[in-house]
Scaffold this active site. Structure first.
Site, PDB file in Angstrom:
ATOM      1  N   ASP A 244      -6.534  -1.933  13.816  1.00  0.00           N
ATOM      2  CA  ASP A 244      -6.585  -1.842  12.359  1.00  0.00           C
ATOM      3  C   ASP A 244      -6.572  -3.260  11.792  1.00  0.00           C
ATOM      4  O   ASP A 244      -5.687  -4.062  12.116  1.00  0.00           O
ATOM      5  CB  ASP A 244      -5.365  -1.042  11.862  1.00  0.00           C
ATOM      6  CG  ASP A 244      -5.457  -0.725  10.389  1.00  0.00           C
ATOM      7  OD1 ASP A 244      -5.794   0.419  10.043  1.00  0.00           O
ATOM      8  OD2 ASP A 244      -5.194  -1.649   9.561  1.00  0.00           O
ATOM      9  N   ASN A 252     -10.555  -7.025   0.023  1.00  0.00           N
ATOM     10  CA  ASN A 252     -11.321  -6.322  -1.023  1.00  0.00           C
ATOM     11  C   ASN A 252     -10.914  -6.801  -2.417  1.00  0.00           C
ATOM     12  O   ASN A 252     -11.760  -7.069  -3.269  1.00  0.00           O
ATOM     13  CB  ASN A 252     -11.052  -4.816  -0.945  1.00  0.00           C
ATOM     14  CG  ASN A 252     -11.960  -4.127   0.058  1.00  0.00           C
ATOM     15  OD1 ASN A 252     -13.032  -4.633   0.360  1.00  0.00           O
ATOM     16  ND2 ASN A 252     -11.533  -2.994   0.572  1.00  0.00           N
ATOM     17  N   ASP A 261     -17.010  -5.159   3.143  1.00  0.00           N
ATOM     18  CA  ASP A 261     -17.990  -4.498   4.034  1.00  0.00           C
ATOM     19  C   ASP A 261     -18.514  -5.490   5.076  1.00  0.00           C
ATOM     20  O   ASP A 261     -18.670  -5.166   6.247  1.00  0.00           O
ATOM     21  CB  ASP A 261     -19.182  -3.965   3.228  1.00  0.00           C
ATOM     22  CG  ASP A 261     -18.825  -2.696   2.468  1.00  0.00           C
ATOM     23  OD1 ASP A 261     -17.697  -2.193   2.673  1.00  0.00           O
ATOM     24  OD2 ASP A 261     -19.666  -2.214   1.681  1.00  0.00           O
ATOM     25  N   GLU A 287     -10.730   0.818   7.794  1.00  0.00           N
ATOM     26  CA  GLU A 287     -10.757  -0.467   8.525  1.00  0.00           C
ATOM     27  C   GLU A 287     -10.100  -0.300   9.898  1.00  0.00           C
ATOM     28  O   GLU A 287      -9.555  -1.234  10.467  1.00  0.00           O
ATOM     29  CB  GLU A 287     -10.087  -1.545   7.667  1.00  0.00           C
ATOM     30  CG  GLU A 287      -8.579  -1.622   7.660  1.00  0.00           C
ATOM     31  CD  GLU A 287      -7.834  -0.435   7.044  1.00  0.00           C
ATOM     32  OE1 GLU A 287      -8.441   0.631   6.822  1.00  0.00           O
ATOM     33  OE2 GLU A 287      -6.631  -0.564   6.809  1.00  0.00           O
TER      34      GLU A 287
HETATM   35  N1  LIG Z   1     -14.911  -2.885   1.790  1.00  0.00           N
HETATM   36  C1  LIG Z   1     -14.468  -1.742   2.358  1.00  0.00           C
HETATM   37  N2  LIG Z   1     -13.190  -1.430   2.249  1.00  0.00           N
HETATM   38  C2  LIG Z   1     -12.734  -0.311   2.824  1.00  0.00           C
HETATM   39  C3  LIG Z   1     -13.614   0.547   3.501  1.00  0.00           C
HETATM   40  N3  LIG Z   1     -12.894   1.596   3.968  1.00  0.00           N
HETATM   41  C4  LIG Z   1     -11.602   1.385   3.580  1.00  0.00           C
HETATM   42  N4  LIG Z   1     -11.491   0.231   2.884  1.00  0.00           N
HETATM   43  C5  LIG Z   1     -10.344  -0.392   2.283  1.00  0.00           C
HETATM   44  O1  LIG Z   1      -9.417  -0.835   3.257  1.00  0.00           O
HETATM   45  C6  LIG Z   1      -8.194  -1.002   2.629  1.00  0.00           C
HETATM   46  C7  LIG Z   1      -7.074  -0.602   3.557  1.00  0.00           C
HETATM   47  O2  LIG Z   1      -5.911  -0.968   2.957  1.00  0.00           O
HETATM   48  P1  LIG Z   1      -4.491  -0.536   3.473  1.00  0.00           P
HETATM   49  O3  LIG Z   1      -4.541   0.800   4.141  1.00  0.00           O
HETATM   50  O4  LIG Z   1      -3.510  -0.663   2.305  1.00  0.00           O
HETATM   51  O5  LIG Z   1      -4.124  -1.542   4.576  1.00  0.00           O
HETATM   52  P2  LIG Z   1      -4.224  -3.098   4.672  1.00  0.00           P
HETATM   53  O6  LIG Z   1      -4.446  -3.771   3.366  1.00  0.00           O
HETATM   54  O7  LIG Z   1      -5.242  -3.403   5.709  1.00  0.00           O
HETATM   55  O8  LIG Z   1      -2.804  -3.480   5.192  1.00  0.00           O
HETATM   56  P3  LIG Z   1      -2.231  -3.246   6.627  1.00  0.00           P
HETATM   57  O9  LIG Z   1      -3.001  -2.171   7.271  1.00  0.00           O
HETATM   58  O10 LIG Z   1      -0.817  -2.855   6.388  1.00  0.00           O
HETATM   59  O11 LIG Z   1      -2.360  -4.528   7.338  1.00  0.00           O
HETATM   60  C8  LIG Z   1      -8.251  -0.150   1.363  1.00  0.00           C
HETATM   61  O12 LIG Z   1      -8.255  -1.006   0.228  1.00  0.00           O
HETATM   62  C9  LIG Z   1      -9.545   0.584   1.439  1.00  0.00           C
HETATM   63  O13 LIG Z   1     -10.169   0.767   0.180  1.00  0.00           O
HETATM   64  C10 LIG Z   1     -14.991   0.186   3.570  1.00  0.00           C
HETATM   65  O14 LIG Z   1     -15.841   0.883   4.112  1.00  0.00           O
HETATM   66  N5  LIG Z   1     -15.376  -0.951   2.977  1.00  0.00           N
END
Ligand SMILES: Nc1nc2c(ncn2[C@@H]2O[C@H](COP(=O)(O)OP(=O)(O)OP(=O)(O)O)[C@@H](O)[C@H]2O)c(=O)[nH]1
Length: 367
Positions: A244, A252, A261, A287
């Site tokens: 992850d 983002n 992306d 992610e």
């Molecule tokens: N650009 C983009 N963002 C995505 C996609 N799928 C998920 N996300 C974003 O990935 C982010 C995941 O955030 P969180 O689950 O809070 O986790 P994190 O910020 O990575 O924090 P930790 O996992 O705790 O390290 C979210 O803001 C989702 O909107 C995608 O296909 N494209």
């Protein structure tokens, strides 16, 4: 060493050459029947024996050459694969001396000529078929004129004239048909190519994640099932990891979704480069990525993941990563037990991944 089967010896093992030899054999069988007909014509006095003998000899010698050239694969591809066109032209050419020699029964040979032209539409372009029709008609007229001149007692000019008129009526019709059939087959081939492209696209859509081009979750679930039964049978070590990307939300939020992306794409590219051909990588959601490493112990898999972590750190500031971002991931890694359902192994990897997050991120926890 296994001895080749008699058919393989006769026709060869190359599928293309075998098909060409099959066509040649069919043509030779037709000549055999034609030879029987000529034999009967000689016996009944329709065909002069020396002419029949000469035609027979030329036919046999020519087919020996055809056999050697096709069987050796010398004309497997190229302008005239399998000498199909040459064989056809030989057949047409043979008709003219036969026509002149056979006298009153020559009209029947026109059916044979027409059948050759029907065949030609499968191996010639319409323009070539037209040329063949024109050439055949001209040669037929010349043969008739010559026959009338040399053997006026064997040929009746009225019969010859009406034969020529029939030929002039039927053969152009066949050429028109050839035109239509060629148009139809071209269209069919085009449609087939489009269909194949659409199928490939559908398969891509059904199995790949659109953004990262890695396996999608649904397809990966199928692949995992197949891997699980393989793993049960061979008992070789199997490692599974959930990765992850850390603090991805911040990427983002600070740089926009498009950059997010791009980071996902760059991450997938780097991960794929670090894996072996039979390792499987899938976007498991957002992610999060799942990696399956067959024939790999947890220890070796840990080495692979640590290398990927280093590669990501190295990519920061380089063109591989958008905006020169520094990205890391947290991973949970498990060695899958042969009797353990993969769902359970994924759950264990998930928990290990959360432990990696909870203990500071940018690390890999082995469960
Ligand atoms: N650009 C983009 N963002 C995505 C996609 N799928 C998920 N996300 C974003 O990935 C982010 C995941 O955030 P969180 O689950 O809070 O986790 P994190 O910020 O990575 O924090 P930790 O996992 O705790 O390290 C979210 O803001 C989702 O909107 C995608 O296909 N494209």
């Amino acid at each position: 060493m296994a001895r080749p089967r008699p058919w393989a010896r006769l026709l060869g093992t190359d599928p293309e050459v075998r098909e060409q030899m099959g066509a040649l054999l069919l043509s030779m069988a037709t000549y055999l029947v034609y030879g029987l007909i000529v034999h009967l014509q000689v016996r009944t006095g329709l065909m002069p024996r020396p002419v029949a003998g000469a035609l027979g000899l030329v036919t046999v010698l020519t087919h020996v050459v055809f056999w050697v050239v096709v069987r050796r694969g010398w004309v497997r591809t190229g302008r005239d694969p399998g000498l199909a066109r040459t064989q056809l032209l030989f057949g047409v050419a043979l008709m003219f001396p036969s026509y002149a020699a056979i006298g009153p029964a020559a009209g029947g040979l026109q059916v044979v000529m027409a059948s050759h032209i029907v065949y030609s539409m499968f191996m010639m372009r319409p323009r070539q078929v037209w040329r063949l029709v024109g050439g055949t008609l001209m040669l037929l007229a010349a043969t008739m004129a010559l026959s009338l001149h040399l053997w006026p007692e064997r040929h009746d000019w009225r019969v010859q004239a009406s034969n020529l008129a029939y030929a002039a009526l039927v053969m152009p019709l066949i050429a028109v048909l050839a035109h239509r059939i060629t148009r139809m087959t071209t269209r069919l081939r085009q449609q087939q190519a489009e269909l194949q492209a659409a199928l490939a696209r559908l398969e891509e859509l059904a199995t790949r994640d659109e953004l990262t081009r890695t396996h999608n979750r649904r397809h990966m679930t199928e692949l995992l099932r197949a891997q699980q039964s393989l793993h049960r049978r061979n008992g070789a070590p199997l490692a599974l990891a959930l990765l992850d990307i850390d603090l991805f939300k911040a990427v983002n939020d600070h740089h926009g979704h498009a950059v997010g992306d791009e980071v996902l794409r760059a991450f997938s590219r780097l991960a794929q480069q670090g894996l072996r051909g039979h390792d499987l990588l899938a976007r498991w959601g957002g992610e999060e990525f799942l990696v399956l490493l067959p024939h790999t112990s947890a220890e070796d898999a840990l080495g692979v993941l640590n290398r990927l972590q280093e590669q990501l750190a190295g990519a920061a500031g380089a063109a591989e990563m958008p905006k020169g971002l520094c990205v890391s991931f947290s991973a949970g890694l498990v060695a899958v037990d042969p009797d353990e359902p993969l769902d359970q192994a994924i759950d264990r990897a998930d928990q290990a991944m959360y432990r990696a997050k909870a203990t500071g991120r940018a690390r890999c926890v082995v469960a």
